[in-house]
Design a protein around this motif. Structure first.
Motif, PDB file in Angstrom:
ATOM      1  N   PRO A   1      -9.183 -43.427   2.076  1.00  0.00           N
ATOM      2  CA  PRO A   1     -10.325 -42.579   1.717  1.00  0.00           C
ATOM      3  C   PRO A   1      -9.920 -41.585   0.627  1.00  0.00           C
ATOM      4  O   PRO A   1      -8.760 -41.479   0.244  1.00  0.00           O
ATOM      5  N   LYS A   2     -10.897 -40.842   0.177  1.00  0.00           N
ATOM      6  CA  LYS A   2     -10.689 -39.926  -0.944  1.00  0.00           C
ATOM      7  C   LYS A   2      -9.529 -38.977  -0.694  1.00  0.00           C
ATOM      8  O   LYS A   2      -9.433 -38.345   0.354  1.00  0.00           O
ATOM      9  N   ARG A   3      -8.651 -38.889  -1.685  1.00  0.00           N
ATOM     10  CA  ARG A   3      -7.532 -37.940  -1.666  1.00  0.00           C
ATOM     11  C   ARG A   3      -7.582 -37.104  -2.937  1.00  0.00           C
ATOM     12  O   ARG A   3      -7.941 -37.597  -4.005  1.00  0.00           O
ATOM     13  N   ARG A   4      -7.203 -35.841  -2.804  1.00  0.00           N
ATOM     14  CA  ARG A   4      -7.159 -34.952  -3.969  1.00  0.00           C
ATOM     15  C   ARG A   4      -5.734 -34.831  -4.491  1.00  0.00           C
ATOM     16  O   ARG A   4      -4.765 -34.965  -3.735  1.00  0.00           O
TER      17      ARG A   4
ATOM     18  N   SER B   1     -20.519 -39.199  -4.724  1.00  0.00           N
ATOM     19  CA  SER B   1     -19.160 -39.741  -4.625  1.00  0.00           C
ATOM     20  C   SER B   1     -18.823 -40.498  -5.890  1.00  0.00           C
ATOM     21  O   SER B   1     -19.639 -41.271  -6.386  1.00  0.00           O
TER      22      SER B   1
ATOM     23  N   GLU C   1     -14.571 -42.805  -4.054  1.00  0.00           N
ATOM     24  CA  GLU C   1     -14.828 -43.795  -3.007  1.00  0.00           C
ATOM     25  C   GLU C   1     -15.912 -44.780  -3.433  1.00  0.00           C
ATOM     26  O   GLU C   1     -15.782 -45.992  -3.237  1.00  0.00           O
TER      27      GLU C   1
ATOM     28  N   THR D   1      -9.343 -36.973  -8.013  1.00  0.00           N
ATOM     29  CA  THR D   1      -9.435 -37.577  -6.691  1.00  0.00           C
ATOM     30  C   THR D   1      -9.291 -39.086  -6.855  1.00  0.00           C
ATOM     31  O   THR D   1      -9.569 -39.643  -7.918  1.00  0.00           O
TER      32      THR D   1
ATOM     33  N   PRO E   1     -17.650 -42.501   3.207  1.00  0.00           N
ATOM     34  CA  PRO E   1     -17.357 -41.599   4.331  1.00  0.00           C
ATOM     35  C   PRO E   1     -17.274 -40.128   3.941  1.00  0.00           C
ATOM     36  O   PRO E   1     -17.427 -39.255   4.798  1.00  0.00           O
ATOM     37  N   ASN E   2     -17.048 -39.837   2.666  1.00  0.00           N
ATOM     38  CA  ASN E   2     -16.810 -38.439   2.272  1.00  0.00           C
ATOM     39  C   ASN E   2     -17.629 -38.035   1.043  1.00  0.00           C
ATOM     40  O   ASN E   2     -17.077 -37.757  -0.023  1.00  0.00           O
ATOM     41  N   PRO E   3     -18.965 -37.969   1.177  1.00  0.00           N
ATOM     42  CA  PRO E   3     -19.761 -37.500   0.041  1.00  0.00           C
ATOM     43  C   PRO E   3     -19.532 -36.014  -0.204  1.00  0.00           C
ATOM     44  O   PRO E   3     -19.058 -35.286   0.677  1.00  0.00           O
ATOM     45  N   SER E   4     -19.893 -35.559  -1.406  1.00  0.00           N
ATOM     46  CA  SER E   4     -19.649 -34.163  -1.774  1.00  0.00           C
ATOM     47  C   SER E   4     -20.731 -33.688  -2.737  1.00  0.00           C
ATOM     48  O   SER E   4     -21.261 -34.459  -3.540  1.00  0.00           O
TER      49      SER E   4
ATOM     50  N   ALA F   1      -9.402 -43.021  -4.404  1.00  0.00           N
ATOM     51  CA  ALA F   1      -9.544 -43.800  -3.174  1.00  0.00           C
ATOM     52  C   ALA F   1      -9.134 -45.224  -3.504  1.00  0.00           C
ATOM     53  O   ALA F   1      -9.220 -45.654  -4.663  1.00  0.00           O
TER      54      ALA F   1
END
Length: 575
Positions: A294-297, A278, A281, A309, A264-267, A311
C-alpha cells in the motif's frame, strides 16, 4: 548501426548489396581494413566483415572487452557462400544477423552457439533479466540432465526441456534474493510501481523510496515493469528521470480514471492538487493486479515534508495465443513469421496431420496437444485454456487460420485476459489461383459448400447472390463421400447466369507433392473429379482461357481495351 567492411571488389559488391537493402541500418567503412574494423568496433552495435575469419580474429582480438558490451561480428567469405557468426552470438545479436545476411545474400548462415545449434533458446535470450549460473544450467540442458522449473509468478516462456529431479533449476520470480549454486533466476517484469509526487520532487527521493519499499517487501527492483502516475505528473522531472535510471517507461492515467479506482488509502491532498483522491495506489492498480505494498511516503533527512509516495502492484504475465496459418502445405509457402511463432510456443495445439507437417520445426520441450478431424471447437477451447494458464501457445490451421480454420472458434472462446496474435498464411484459394493463372484478378468470393455448420438454405442464397453479381467463386469443401449433391447444385445455380464455356479451375492438394490441376468449363466439369482436398474456382462472364491459363481481367474496360489491342495488328505486323 551495422558497420560494413570489405577488402576486395567481390566483398565490396556484397557489401553494397547489404547497404542498399538496409540503408537505415548500415554504415560503410572505407580506408585501410584494420582502421575500418577498429572504427566500426568502437562506433557500431554490429559488424559485417567481408573478410577471412582468421583476419577478423586477429583484428578484433585486441579490442575485446566484455561479451555483454562487445558488438556482434559476422564474417562473409570471398565467395559469398557463408555468413559466419563469429562474435557476440547472443549478446551482440550476431546469430540472428548471420541468418539475416544469409537470407539476403543467399549465403548459408553458420551458427556454432550450442543452444542455437540444437534449437534450445538460451536463458540469456529470453528478454528477461537473469542472475546465477547461466553457463552451468545451460550446459545441463544441452547434456540432457534434469533441470527443474520453479515458477513463482506466471510468465509465458518459450519451450525448454525442463524435467524434475537433479540439483539444477530455473526459477521465475520477482522476489529479492540470490540464486544458489546451480540455479538461474529469471526476473519477469511483473511489478508496477505507482508514484505520486509534489512538484519539484528530487529524483533521489523517488529512487530512494522505491528502493526501500522493494527491500522491505522482499521484491526485486529488476522486476519493475513501469512507473505509473497521473497525467498531471507526466513531465515531472523526478519521476521521469527515476524511470530512466530504472530503465522502465512512465505510464500515465487521467485523473478521472484514477478517481474511479477503489483504493485502501484515499486522501484529500491529491484530490485538491490533481483531481483524484489517490495517485500512487490508483495508478498502480489501474491496469489490474494484486496490491502488494500500500501507499508509502518517502523519508527526508532534512525533516521537511515528504514529496513522494509509492505503491506496488504485481501484474501477472498474460498468456499468449498465436493463431498460425501454415499455408497450403508446401514448406516454402510457410511464412517466416509462422516459423518464429512455432519456435516461440511452449504449447502447440492442432490437427494431427497439420502437426506432422511442422513437427521438425518445433523446439525441444514443446508440449504437443493434437487431435483428429472434427474436434475444432475442442482444440480452440484447449488452446485458450492453456493461454489462460500463462503459457505461450500456438494454435495451427492450414492455409490462413482465419479462413475456414481455427481463428474464428478460438477468438470466440478468448476474452481480454490473454494476448492474441494472428499470423496470416497463404490460403487454398490463393495457392490454387497461382497454379491456374490469374482467376482472382477482379472481385471474387470464397464459399464453403459444407452444410455441417451452415444450413444449405444459407449456402444456396450466397451462391445465388454471387451468381447474380457476376463474381468469381472459389468453392471450399466442395464434395465428400457423404456430401455429393451440393457441388452440382451450386454449379447449376451459377449456370443460370453464366455460359457453359465459362472457365473453371480444379486444383487438388495445391502446392503439395501430389498436386494436380485442370482447366475445364462450367459445362464440362465432372463433379467426380472433386473431393475434400480440392478447391474449385468458377470464373465470371469476363474470365477467359488464355494460352491454357485462367485469367480474369482487372476490369471490363481494361478487358475491352486489351481485347481490342490483341485483335488489331501491330505496327510492325502492318508493315
Amino acid at each position: 548501426m551495422i558497420g560494413l567492411i570489405s577488402a576486395t571488389a567481390a566483398g565490396a559488391a556484397a557489401r553494397d548489396r547489404l547497404a542498399a537493402a538496409w540503408p537505415e541500418r548500415t554504415r560503410v567503412y572505407d580506408g585501410p581494413v584494420g582502421d575500418a574494423v577498429r572504427r566500426a568496433f568502437a562506433e557500431c552495435e554490429q559488424l559485417v566483415c567481408f573478410l577471412a575469419t582468421g583476419a577478423v580474429v586477429r583484428l578484433v582480438a585486441p579490442l575485446l572487452g566484455d561479451k555483454a558490451d562487445d558488438p556482434g561480428v559476422v564474417c562473409v567469405d570471398e565467395g559469398g557462400r557463408y555468413a559466419v557468426s563469429l562474435l557476440g552470438g547472443h549478446g551482440g545479436g550476431a546469430n540472428e544477423l548471420a541468418r539475416e545476411v544469409g537470407a539476403l545474400l543467399a549465403a548459408e548462415p553458420v551458427v556454432t552457439t550450442a543452444t542455437d545449434a540444437v534449437g534450445i533458446p538460451g536463458l540469456d535470450t529470453l528478454g528477461l533479466p537473469y542472475e546465477g549460473d547461466v553457463a552451468g544450467v545451460t550446459r545441463a540442458l544441452l547434456d540432457g540432465e534434469p533441470v527443474a522449473l520453479e515458477s513463482e509468478v506466471v510468465w509465458p516462456l518459450p519451450p525448454l526441456p525442463f524435467a524434475a529431479g537433479g540439483d539444477r533449476r530455473v526459477r521465475v520470480t520477482d522476489r529479492a534474493g540470490e540464486p544458489a549454486a546451480g540455479e538461474v533466476w529469471l526476473r519477469p517484469p511483473t511489478l508496477v510501481v505507482g508514484v505520486g509526487a509534489s512538484k519539484g520532487v528530487p529524483v533521489e527521493e523517488v529512487l530512494g523510496l522505491i528502493s526501500r519499499v522493494c527491500e522491505d517487501a522482499g521484491l526485486s527492483p529488476r522486476s519493475i515493469a513501469e512507473l505509473a502516475t497521473v497525467d498531471a505528473k507526466a513531465e515531472e522531472h523526478g519521476i521521469v528521470e527515476a524511470a530512466a535510471r530504472l530503465g522502465v517507461p512512465v505510464v500515465t492515467y487521467p485523473a478521472g480514471e484514477l478517481a474511479a479506482v477503489e483504493v485502501p488509502n484515499p486522501s484529500d491532498a491529491p484530490l485538491a492538487a490533481v483531481g483524484t483522491p489517490s495517485v500512487a495506489e490508483a495508478a498502480a492498480l489501474a491496469g489490474g493486479g494484486e496490491l502488494l505494498v500500500p501507499k508509502r511516503r518517502s523519508e527526508r533527512a532534512d525533516g521537511l515534508p515528504a514529496m513522494a509516495t509509492c505503491a506496488v502492484v504485481r501484474r501477472p504475465g498474460r498468456g499468449r495465443l498465436a493463431v498460425v496459418g501454415l499455408g497450403p502445405g508446401a514448406r516454402d509457402l510457410l511464412t517466416e513469421r509462422a516459423k518464429a511463432e512455432l519456435r516461440r510456443a511452449s504449447v502447440l495445439v492442432g490437427l494431427d496431420q497439420y502437426v506432422d507437417q511442422i513437427r521438425d520445426l518445433l523446439r525441444p520441450g514443446t508440449r504437443i496437444l493434437e487431435s483428429g478431424l472434427g474436434a475444432e471447437e475442442e482444440r480452440a477451447r484447449t488452446a485458450v485454456a492453456e493461454a489462460r494458464e500463462g503459457q505461450a501457445v500456438a494454435l495451427i490451421g492450414s492455409g490462413d487460420a482465419g479462413v475456414y480454420a481455427m481463428a474464428s472458434p478460438a477468438l470466440a472462446e478468448a476474452s481480454d485476459d490473454i494476448d492474441v496474435v494472428g499470423v496470416p498464411g497463404v490460403t487454398a484459394a490463393l495457392a490454387a489461383g497461382a497454379i491456374l493463372g490469374a482467376p482472382l484478378g477482379h472481385d471474387h468470393v470464397s464459399i464453403s459448400l459444407s452444410d455441417l455448420h451452415t444450413p444449405w438454405e444459407v449456402i444456396e442464397r450466397r451462391v445465388r447472390a454471387a451468381a447474380e453479381a457476376d463474381i468469381v467463386v472459389t468453392f471450399y469443401n466442395p464434395r465428400s463421400r457423404g456430401r455429393d449433391w451440393q457441388l452440382p447444385k451450386a454449379l447449376g445455380i451459377l449456370a443460370e447466369h453464366r455460359a457453359p464455356g465459362t472457365p473453371v479451375g480444379v486444383v487438388r492438394n495445391a502446392s503439395r507433392a501430389d498436386e494436380s490441376s485442370r482447366l475445364t468449363t462450367l459445362g464440362e466439369l465432372d463433379p467426380a473429379w472433386v473431393d475434400m482436398m480440392t478447391v474449385v474456382t468458377v470464373g465470371n462472364t469476363a474470365t477467359r482461357n488464355i494460352a491454357g491459363r485462367m485469367v480474369t481481367p482487372r476490369g471490363y474496360r481494361w478487358q475491352e481495351s486489351e481485347l481490342s489491342r490483341q485483335a488489331a495488328p501491330s505496327e510492325e505486323g502492318a508493315r
